[in-house]
Design an enzyme around this catalytic site. Sequence first.
Site, short mmCIF file in Angstrom:
data_model
loop_
_atom_site.label_atom_id
_atom_site.label_comp_id
_atom_site.label_asym_id
_atom_site.label_seq_id
_atom_site.Cartn_x
_atom_site.Cartn_y
_atom_site.Cartn_z
N THR A 159 0.83 -1.21 0.00
CA THR A 159 0.00 0.00 0.00
C THR A 159 0.87 1.26 0.00
O THR A 159 0.65 2.19 -0.78
CB THR A 159 -0.92 0.03 1.23
OG1 THR A 159 -1.77 -1.13 1.22
CG2 THR A 159 -1.80 1.27 1.22
N GLY B 148 -5.08 -5.74 -1.29
CA GLY B 148 -6.27 -6.42 -0.81
C GLY B 148 -6.21 -7.92 -1.04
O GLY B 148 -6.61 -8.72 -0.18
N ARG C 48 -6.21 -10.96 1.85
CA ARG C 48 -7.11 -12.12 1.87
C ARG C 48 -6.35 -13.43 1.81
O ARG C 48 -6.69 -14.40 2.50
CB ARG C 48 -8.10 -12.01 0.70
CG ARG C 48 -9.16 -10.93 0.90
CD ARG C 48 -10.26 -11.04 -0.14
NE ARG C 48 -9.80 -10.68 -1.47
CZ ARG C 48 -9.77 -9.45 -1.93
NH1 ARG C 48 -10.14 -8.43 -1.15
NH2 ARG C 48 -9.37 -9.19 -3.17
N SER D 199 -6.88 -6.36 8.35
CA SER D 199 -7.13 -5.76 9.66
C SER D 199 -7.81 -4.42 9.50
O SER D 199 -7.81 -3.83 8.41
CB SER D 199 -5.81 -5.56 10.43
OG SER D 199 -4.99 -4.62 9.76
N ASP E 49 -5.18 1.93 3.96
CA ASP E 49 -5.48 1.86 2.54
C ASP E 49 -6.41 2.99 2.11
O ASP E 49 -6.19 3.65 1.09
CB ASP E 49 -6.12 0.51 2.23
CG ASP E 49 -6.38 0.33 0.74
OD1 ASP E 49 -5.41 0.26 -0.03
OD2 ASP E 49 -7.55 0.26 0.34
N ASP F 224 -5.39 6.07 -0.38
CA ASP F 224 -6.14 6.26 -1.63
C ASP F 224 -6.38 7.74 -1.87
O ASP F 224 -6.30 8.23 -3.01
CB ASP F 224 -7.49 5.54 -1.56
CG ASP F 224 -7.38 4.06 -1.83
OD1 ASP F 224 -6.29 3.60 -2.25
OD2 ASP F 224 -8.37 3.34 -1.61
#
Length: 204
Positions: free
Chosen positions: A32, A70, A74, A80, A87, A91
Amino acid sequence: MLNRHARAFFSGLFTPIAKALLGLGMTPNMVTVIGTIGVSLGALVFYPMGELFWGTVFITVFVFSDLIDGLMARLSGRGSVLGGFLDSCLDRVQDGAVFLGLLIWFFTGGENIWLGIAAGLCLLTGNLVSYVRAKAESLGYTADVGIAERSERMVLTLVFTGFTGLGLHPGVLLVVLTLLAVASVATIIQRFRTVITQAAAAAD
């Protein structure tokens, strides 16, 4: 719309990359941050220099980090609340950097004040779209409606900025950015109405 129809395709495309990065010991949060740094550098270095095409190419290399992190979360089970918070915040940094880079160029060397204004409006309204939803959710409401989602705004901006760098008439980019700003305003109104409706129902 883009999220619903394209996410499955891109998830399949980038899953091997996500697995490889996990194998190298990288975490979703690291991806990220790296993605945000890359997008911001591309937008704030290349765009103000007038390198709209190469800036877009550079940004595109990093912009998919938003999907890859993401997938990594997963696959690894490391998702979390803190990761989601990071994130979401970054963005906003990426979006802001892209429109700020365009604003700087068109107000300076690009010498197109209307495109600069359009980029500024996209910067303002795009942040408001996200803020309204976040504030609504913090108050216990939902506000995930609207016609101008982040992915659509980013894809259209990058595609037409890149083509402008290749010689597309700047007027086309002006139309695109203006429509995105209008769509963002419409989304803000939709989200306000949704929250007001929920608040009124809760008060009855």
